[in-house]
Motif scaffolding. Sequence first.
Motif, short mmCIF file in Angstrom:
data_model
loop_
_atom_site.label_atom_id
_atom_site.label_comp_id
_atom_site.label_asym_id
_atom_site.label_seq_id
_atom_site.Cartn_x
_atom_site.Cartn_y
_atom_site.Cartn_z
N ILE A 119 112.38 10.48 19.22
CA ILE A 119 113.58 11.19 19.66
C ILE A 119 113.27 12.64 19.97
N ASP A 120 112.49 13.28 19.09
CA ASP A 120 112.18 14.70 19.28
C ASP A 120 111.42 14.95 20.57
N GLN A 121 110.44 14.12 20.88
CA GLN A 121 109.56 14.38 22.01
C GLN A 121 110.04 13.75 23.31
N ASP A 122 110.54 12.52 23.23
CA ASP A 122 110.75 11.74 24.45
C ASP A 122 112.20 11.44 24.79
N ILE A 123 113.15 11.79 23.91
CA ILE A 123 114.52 11.34 24.18
C ILE A 123 115.50 12.50 24.27
N ASP A 124 115.62 13.30 23.21
CA ASP A 124 116.68 14.30 23.21
C ASP A 124 116.19 15.58 22.55
N GLY A 125 116.97 16.62 22.71
CA GLY A 125 116.62 17.91 22.12
C GLY A 125 116.24 18.91 23.18
N GLU A 126 116.37 20.18 22.85
CA GLU A 126 116.14 21.26 23.81
C GLU A 126 114.68 21.36 24.24
N HIS A 127 113.77 20.92 23.40
CA HIS A 127 112.35 21.06 23.71
C HIS A 127 111.69 19.72 24.03
N SER A 128 112.49 18.71 24.26
CA SER A 128 111.93 17.40 24.60
C SER A 128 111.46 17.39 26.05
#
Length: 936
Positions: A410-419
């Motif tokens: 989720i952190d890297q490939d799906i969601d978040g400001e720095h994904s």
Amino acid sequence: MTIKPWREIAVPHQDVLKGTFQESEFAADISQVHQGKATPEYQDAAQFFARTYITEGMALLLDSVVKRLAGQGGDPVIQLQTAFGGGKTHTMLAVYHLAKGERPVGELAGVSTIIDAAGITELPKAKIAVIDGINFSVSEPKSHGAIACRTLWGELAWQLVGEEGYELVRAADESGTSPDKDTIITLLSQSAPCVILMDELVAYYRQFQEGRNYLAGTFETNMTFIQALTEGIKSVPKAIMLASLPDSHNAGEGRGQVVLAELENYFRRLHKIWKPVSKDEAFSIVRRRLFDRIDDPLSMEDVCRSFADFYVANKMELPNETQEGRYLDRMKQAYPIHPEIFDRLYEDWSTLTGFQRTRGVLQLMAQIVHRLWKDNNADLMIMPGNLPLYDSTVRNKCLDFLPQGWDPVIDQDIDGEHSRPAELERQPLFGKIQAGRRLTRTLFLGSAPGSAGKMIKGLDLTHILLGVAQPDQIIGHYKDGLKHLLDKLNYINHENSRFWFDITPNLRREMETRKQRFNEQDDVLPLLKDQINRTMAKSHLFAGIHIFTSSNDVPDDFGTGPRLVVLPLNAAFSKGASNTSFTAADAILRNRGDQPRQKQNRLIFLAPDYDVVSRLREHAKTFLAWKSIVSDIDSEKLVLDTIQVKQAKKHKDDADATLLRMVRDTYKWLICPSEEFVKGKPSVHWEAVSVSTAAQNLVQEIENKLREEEWLITEWSPVHLKRVLDQFYFKDEAKEIGALKVWQDFNCYLFLPRLVNSHVFEMAITQGVETEDFFGYAAGKDDNKYLGFAFGRNALVNIDPDALLIEKEAAHQYKELTKPKPLPEPEQKGGESGATGGDGKITPPVVPPTVTPPIPPAQSAKHQFYGTIDLDPIKAKMDFATIVDEVVQQFTARMGVDVEISVEIRARSKDGFDESVQRTIRENCHVLKFGNAEFD
């Protein structure tokens, strides 16, 4: 027509708006309600029905209940059996509030219609017993004042009739033996109309171990009680029992399965199976529980209609079900939540252990709606692409049902400001519609539950687009965004037009790691050299194509054509900046290794585009990485499953095709040098034009562009040759020039035309001497006589050391001088054919004797040559090399010729030379072995 967002049409309940809801509020507990301890939305009948959507199954069940309580038929025993979270406890609560009668029927939303349909004028209040299997122990009695109920029948009697009822079964309760059928009928008759609600029976009966006796009796006596109870209820017209049983998947292992089988045997003979909640009915259940009202029904209709029209207009891109009129009805029923969310939750997430269908959906959707409302989400509907996984509460709720390892996904490939999807949205095209994160959220919702152990994984493209696209958007932008994500994400997988996320990194991470192994000099440049060779078909004009070649290895010869020099990546061209391409090209143009280059006018350069070079480097490393992976697979150094092997080979092929296309996009600038005279001195001028990257044959496109720009001349008119001769050669009373000298100058000097080859030059001479308008030609010269002279006639032209080009007027004068003089006509008598003498004989005409011109005396042989020349100090290095080629080599090439060369240098300075200059020059002259080097 302006379409309103969902937040302007649908109003959530206050607890959802404020985020004050508790997950336990969505977990209906019939014991808490019966004890008066539940929250108001469950405890108060009016609030309960206000938030309850009466499904088809619930309506049929309530119809049977009201008829039974009114003594007008109805089913005595109803078994509620469905999957975990199927709404059976909620249905029992509806029966509880309806039968208890604490609120008038008119205050219970939807109930009046059921009672009217059943033909009941007044529904009597019923006595209610609630047996919650989780709330009872087989070894601990339930205390009610002075009475301690040990068994289910003791508790049932107490709840229905109180102490009097308990006395009917006291002996059976204290002994742990089942009461007989007649006792049960008496108990039910005294309490009728009555309702018995039995929940979680399997959980209670699992406590009994085979062959053991408890305060609550044995397993067999309790089963006998169930049999007697079901038979007894059938005999009492206004008594009804509802019992809930789980399906086999949720009954537990071992003992639970045995218990379930036994209970089903007893209920099967008399029960009516309740129809569970359908998926589409769940839409309305969730909406009624989460949303207080729809403020603007007409706007809601407009939104749903806009989606339906949008789906029809893009039918080739979306699932077939969206083309049916029923899909419009589903959108209206589920609004403001898109049906695709329910499909994914009920079809995919409900298969996960612990995820309750209705309750789980309610808990998750309440958190989603609260977060989107708080973030002022202005989409038309709540869609899969809106799933706010950046919110810790929503994320944790999803992760509760998934295996460990999804956090980095989720952190890297799906969601978040720095994904990575967020990085994609920095491009305006994708950022405007938040394409990156909308796509990955949709894909997560549809693939995470089935990422392991599922034969067909993931979502197809049509359902991904269904989860993200809204009316007036261009679906193609999302398709392009997905292609970008496939190249960037580490946990996304793609096979047979289906896409999914998995906690196992895909091969892309392995590829990214391997990319770091390759460097430009040893790996990238050799690869690109090979790729450029692939784009270069055979050339008809160039004598050679030199890719990333050093100046020393670019030949300096006349050749059969010009040479194309392909510059390396660090010599990229950029408009409006100081161009490294010009600097790199100039270094090759001026020198061949350590020596000055003579044939400068034979070179043309192809440079990469500065804006594309970095991407080309990355694509080259990507291809090398995929190539190494496939190589390791083939050599069995890397062991992968079948899908990954296919993916690796496909990625390699795709990377190869992409790299070839990137080479074409990068090498697009043709650079050509020329010279202009500034204040009488030549100055190099660089020009650059781009060639089309869409042309299939790059070399042909380059050749066409060179002809178009007249940087390379394949056909030349003699008028242009005459102009060059007049400008540079026929001046200062010079009337002739060697043809080979002119051709060699064309190869050397950038201010002269760049002809493809000597044939073009010969053709221009051949066409020129056919008339007397341009110049003359001679194959050679002997003293003052031109050999093979041609002016105004056809001639066989050769470019050799003896051939001469003659200025027009000089050629005309020579032609006039060499015209043969007409012979004098002899005097004739007696006619033209001769005179007749007196003797009758014919006398032939007198012919003057032929005069042989005197042979000029042979010239004496020359034994010495001496020549001097003044050189421009700026161009001395180049000019001296030319002197060596054109003069000195003519002597050294012959046997027995001794050549001596002396260099005389004079330098004057009105201010005088300082000591450092004098010292430097003296030292250099000493090293170079000057015979004389003095300052004065």
